[in-house]
Design an enzyme around this catalytic site. Structure first.
Site, short mmCIF file in Angstrom:
data_model
loop_
_atom_site.label_atom_id
_atom_site.label_comp_id
_atom_site.label_asym_id
_atom_site.label_seq_id
_atom_site.Cartn_x
_atom_site.Cartn_y
_atom_site.Cartn_z
CD GLU A 78 -2.85 2.30 -2.43
OE1 GLU A 78 -1.91 1.86 -1.68
OE2 GLU A 78 -4.04 2.15 -1.90
CG HIS A 97 -6.19 -1.61 -1.12
ND1 HIS A 97 -5.25 -2.39 -0.11
CD2 HIS A 97 -5.79 -0.37 -1.10
CE1 HIS A 97 -4.41 -1.29 0.59
NE2 HIS A 97 -4.64 -0.07 -0.08
CG HIS A 99 -6.41 1.43 4.24
ND1 HIS A 99 -6.90 2.62 4.00
CD2 HIS A 99 -5.56 0.89 3.29
CE1 HIS A 99 -6.35 2.69 2.46
NE2 HIS A 99 -5.47 1.84 2.37
CG HIS A 167 -1.01 0.15 2.68
ND1 HIS A 167 -0.51 0.36 1.34
CD2 HIS A 167 -2.25 0.52 2.81
CE1 HIS A 167 -1.40 0.74 0.73
NE2 HIS A 167 -2.47 0.99 1.44
ZN LIG Z 1 -4.15 1.75 0.63
#
Ligand SMILES: [Zn+2]
Length: 279
Positions: A78, A97, A99, A167
């Site tokens: 990613e 980034h 979660h 996500h």
């Molecule tokens: Zn991710």
């Protein structure tokens, strides 16, 4: 700003472990920093769980997310999230980034994440919601194509946090420290917003409050104070002693003297300098 790229890699690796130690990153998620000597490049770890990242794991990429030196280890799939945001936002020097568990109810339900307390104002007035189906239909939900990263960067716009449907979230900052603060406190904000919602109606800070509190939170004093705390917690977790150089540097930064009052303001009020000792 660190004075060498070696220091920058150490700082970035520490940021991975700090944000993991605070419960935001787990086996997944990643943090990048722009190369201060070449804004067309950025640094990101090899594909590794954030709690384990060390300076030697950090790889360098161009803004199309191609490695500068062909890696012998696996990169994150990613990484385009980082390259495309650095391309679109020249003011951004660090990207995370994640979660985080506290963010996920918002990424799943689409209920807007809003600043609801003073430290949460670090997230800004609001966070846009990116739905990958709008442009790409059904996908495996990972952001791996440059056009997917560019679409996410467009949704982020001039904001500091963007939620990603089903996500997670992506957070940006002007420096690694600012990014770490914003990442941790926007996740705490999500936790508090959800908890307060159980008690009844929740209204956000006013735009003026969000702007003023957000600016105050990210001033050098509060940033250094929070960083010393996070570095100490990490050092304890990793079993590093009090002489650890990273911990000593964070302590020294947090011990900086209070800013002096402008001389003119003191003169206007007729304040005289005390000559005696303490009473
Ligand atoms: Zn991710």
């Amino acid at each position: 700003m660190p004075d060498s790229l070696a220091e920058l890699r150490r700082d970035l690796a520490a940021a991975y472990r700090i944000v993991a130690n605070e419960g935001i990153l787990d086996a997944f998620g990643h943090i990048s920093v722009r190369n201060p000597n070449n804004p067309q490049r950025y640094f990101l770890s090899r594909s590794r769980a954030p709690a384990l990242v060390q300076a030697a794991d950090i790889l360098e990429y161009d803004l199309d997310s191609n490695p500068i030196v062909p890696p012998v280890t696996r990169p994150y799939s990613e990484r385009v999230i980082h390259g495309e945001i650095f391309k679109a936002r020249p003011d951004v020097n660090a990207v995370c980034h994640h979660h985080a568990p506290s963010i996920m109810p918002f990424a799943i339900s689409g209920v807007p994440l809003l600043p609801v307390f003073h430290l949460g104002a670090a997230m800004g007035r609001s966070a846009p919601f990116w739905d990958s189906r709008d442009e790409f239909g059904d996908t495996n939900l990972l952001v791996v194509k440059p056009e997917e990263g560019a679409s996410l960067a467009r949704a982020l716009g001039n904001h500091s946090v963007v939620l990603m449907r089903r996500h997670g979230a992506t957070v940006v900052g002007g420096s690694v420290r600012e990014l770490v603060f914003r990442t941790i406190y926007s996740a705490k904000n999500a936790e508090h917003q959800l908890a307060a919602h159980m008690l009844g109606h929740v209204s956000p800070l006013t735009d003026g409050e969000a702007d003023m509190a957000g600016q105050l939170n990210l001033a050098p004093g509060p940033l250094a104070r929070a960083y010393e705390y996070w570095v100490r917690r990490l050092a304890e977790r990793e079993g590093r002693g009090k002489s650890d150089p990273m911990l000593r540097a964070a302590e020294a930064a947090a011990r900086l003297p209070a800013p002096a009052k402008p001389a003119s303001a003191m003169a206007k009020r007729g304040v005289k300098k005390k000559s005696g000792g303490r009473k």
